[in-house]
Design a protein around this motif. Sequence first.
Motif, PDB file in Angstrom:
ATOM      1  N   THR A 166       4.403  12.259  -0.133  1.00 24.07           N
ATOM      2  CA  THR A 166       4.351  12.935  -1.440  1.00 24.07           C
ATOM      3  C   THR A 166       5.233  12.231  -2.474  1.00 24.07           C
ATOM      4  OG1 THR A 166       6.082  14.458  -0.693  1.00 24.07           O
ATOM      5  CG2 THR A 166       3.792  15.186  -0.471  1.00 24.07           C
ATOM      6  N   LYS A 167       6.373  11.719  -2.049  1.00 24.62           N
ATOM      7  CA  LYS A 167       7.296  11.102  -3.009  1.00 24.62           C
ATOM      8  C   LYS A 167       6.712   9.831  -3.620  1.00 24.62           C
ATOM      9  CE  LYS A 167      11.322  13.214  -0.898  1.00 24.62           C
ATOM     10  NZ  LYS A 167      11.803  14.016  -2.048  1.00 24.62           N
ATOM     11  N   ASN A 168       5.993   9.067  -2.840  1.00 30.65           N
ATOM     12  CA  ASN A 168       5.372   7.867  -3.400  1.00 30.65           C
ATOM     13  C   ASN A 168       4.264   8.207  -4.395  1.00 30.65           C
ATOM     14  OD1 ASN A 168       6.878   5.711  -2.416  1.00 30.65           O
ATOM     15  ND2 ASN A 168       5.743   5.624  -0.484  1.00 30.65           N
ATOM     16  N   GLN A 169       3.562   9.309  -4.163  1.00 32.66           N
ATOM     17  CA  GLN A 169       2.574   9.762  -5.130  1.00 32.66           C
ATOM     18  C   GLN A 169       3.249  10.057  -6.472  1.00 32.66           C
ATOM     19  OE1 GLN A 169      -0.877  10.276  -4.723  1.00 32.66           O
ATOM     20  NE2 GLN A 169      -0.658   9.230  -2.769  1.00 32.66           N
ATOM     21  N   LEU A 170       4.401  10.705  -6.410  1.00 34.52           N
ATOM     22  CA  LEU A 170       5.156  11.022  -7.614  1.00 34.52           C
ATOM     23  C   LEU A 170       5.650   9.762  -8.313  1.00 34.52           C
ATOM     24  CD1 LEU A 170       6.498  13.303  -9.331  1.00 34.52           C
ATOM     25  CD2 LEU A 170       8.477  13.119  -7.797  1.00 34.52           C
ATOM     26  N   LEU A 171       6.203   8.848  -7.527  1.00 31.10           N
ATOM     27  CA  LEU A 171       6.750   7.622  -8.110  1.00 31.10           C
ATOM     28  C   LEU A 171       5.664   6.762  -8.760  1.00 31.10           C
ATOM     29  CD1 LEU A 171       9.335   6.564  -5.368  1.00 31.10           C
ATOM     30  CD2 LEU A 171       9.855   7.170  -7.728  1.00 31.10           C
ATOM     31  N   VAL A 172       4.544   6.618  -8.074  1.00 28.40           N
ATOM     32  CA  VAL A 172       3.493   5.720  -8.553  1.00 28.40           C
ATOM     33  C   VAL A 172       2.665   6.354  -9.669  1.00 28.40           C
ATOM     34  CG1 VAL A 172       1.395   4.493  -7.893  1.00 28.40           C
ATOM     35  CG2 VAL A 172       3.381   4.487  -6.363  1.00 28.40           C
ATOM     36  N   LYS A 173       2.212   7.582  -9.468  1.00 26.59           N
ATOM     37  CA  LYS A 173       1.246   8.179 -10.392  1.00 26.59           C
ATOM     38  C   LYS A 173       1.883   8.876 -11.593  1.00 26.59           C
ATOM     39  CE  LYS A 173      -2.333   8.695  -6.877  1.00 26.59           C
ATOM     40  NZ  LYS A 173      -3.247   9.615  -6.162  1.00 26.59           N
ATOM     41  N   ALA A 179       5.738   1.995  -5.009  1.00 28.33           N
ATOM     42  CA  ALA A 179       5.925   2.820  -3.820  1.00 28.33           C
ATOM     43  C   ALA A 179       7.067   2.260  -2.979  1.00 28.33           C
ATOM     44  CB  ALA A 179       4.633   2.856  -3.007  1.00 28.33           C
ATOM     45  N   ILE A 180       7.750   3.124  -2.279  1.00 26.18           N
ATOM     46  CA  ILE A 180       8.859   2.724  -1.414  1.00 26.18           C
ATOM     47  C   ILE A 180       8.334   2.640   0.017  1.00 26.18           C
ATOM     48  CG2 ILE A 180      11.101   3.430  -0.481  1.00 26.18           C
ATOM     49  CD1 ILE A 180      11.683   4.696  -3.208  1.00 26.18           C
ATOM     50  N   GLU A 181       8.638   1.556   0.693  1.00 25.39           N
ATOM     51  CA  GLU A 181       8.147   1.328   2.053  1.00 25.39           C
ATOM     52  C   GLU A 181       8.983   2.097   3.081  1.00 25.39           C
ATOM     53  OE1 GLU A 181       5.446  -0.355   2.796  1.00 25.39           O
ATOM     54  OE2 GLU A 181       5.078  -0.910   0.705  1.00 25.39           O
TER      55      GLU A 181
END
Length: 252
Positions: A166-173, A179-181
């Motif tokens: 979910t956090k990568n969705q927030l960061l990217v979109k 995105a963080i690996e």
Amino acid sequence: MPAIVLVGAQWGDEGKGKATDLLGSRIDYVVKFNGGNNAGHTVVIDGEKYALHLLPSGILTPGVTPVIANGVVVDLGVLFEEIDALEARGLDTSKLAISSNAHLIPRYNKVIDQVSERFLGNRKIGTTGRGIGPTYADKMNRIGIRVQDLFDESILRQKVEAALETKNQLLVKTYNRRAIEVDEVVEDLLQYVERLRPMVKDTSLLLSKALDADEVVLCEAGQATLLDVDHGTYPYVTSSNAISAGARTGAG
């Protein structure tokens, strides 16, 4: 005997660290029970100034056991920077005990803290950007990473993967960030495992036994009453309970 709780009545900077140091010869344990490295205590000993953020002030007093309890959120990088700085000045930090239930601040929460604050513009809260709020939010949302998770890499990886979904969705979109690996987060946390291992304790049991043995336990609050998440000047508050009642839960 009952524990002593030392809290500030305003927004911080009331001199809690100095008070803890003055009481040092009469106490056996000093417990940090809330917050993270978003607050600090400055103590002066023999003309030497010590600035502490994550470590409890009692770490400067010989014979006192300093405890980072379960209510604290821990940035491991900051923790070991502070320990190294004290040891370089000849201080012994070997008695430090850290709760296995304390939550860790992973790098993605620091990124989210910083970009979300900028995103708010004029509506920003004034966060320190150190990942404190997002980590407490993860704790409440039951997706947090605890100290004990470091000792089972498969569990750690599963938890990081679940959080980043979910956090990568927030960061990217939302924030237009990369995105963080998973691997970079896991590797970052695991680098501290062996050094951390001897410090990790069941601090609830440790403090319970200390009180049963009539030892003196001082609970030292970070921040202060008017920054308490429930009783402070909301929404301009911290993300934890900084009042005396918070010590019961935060110290276990």
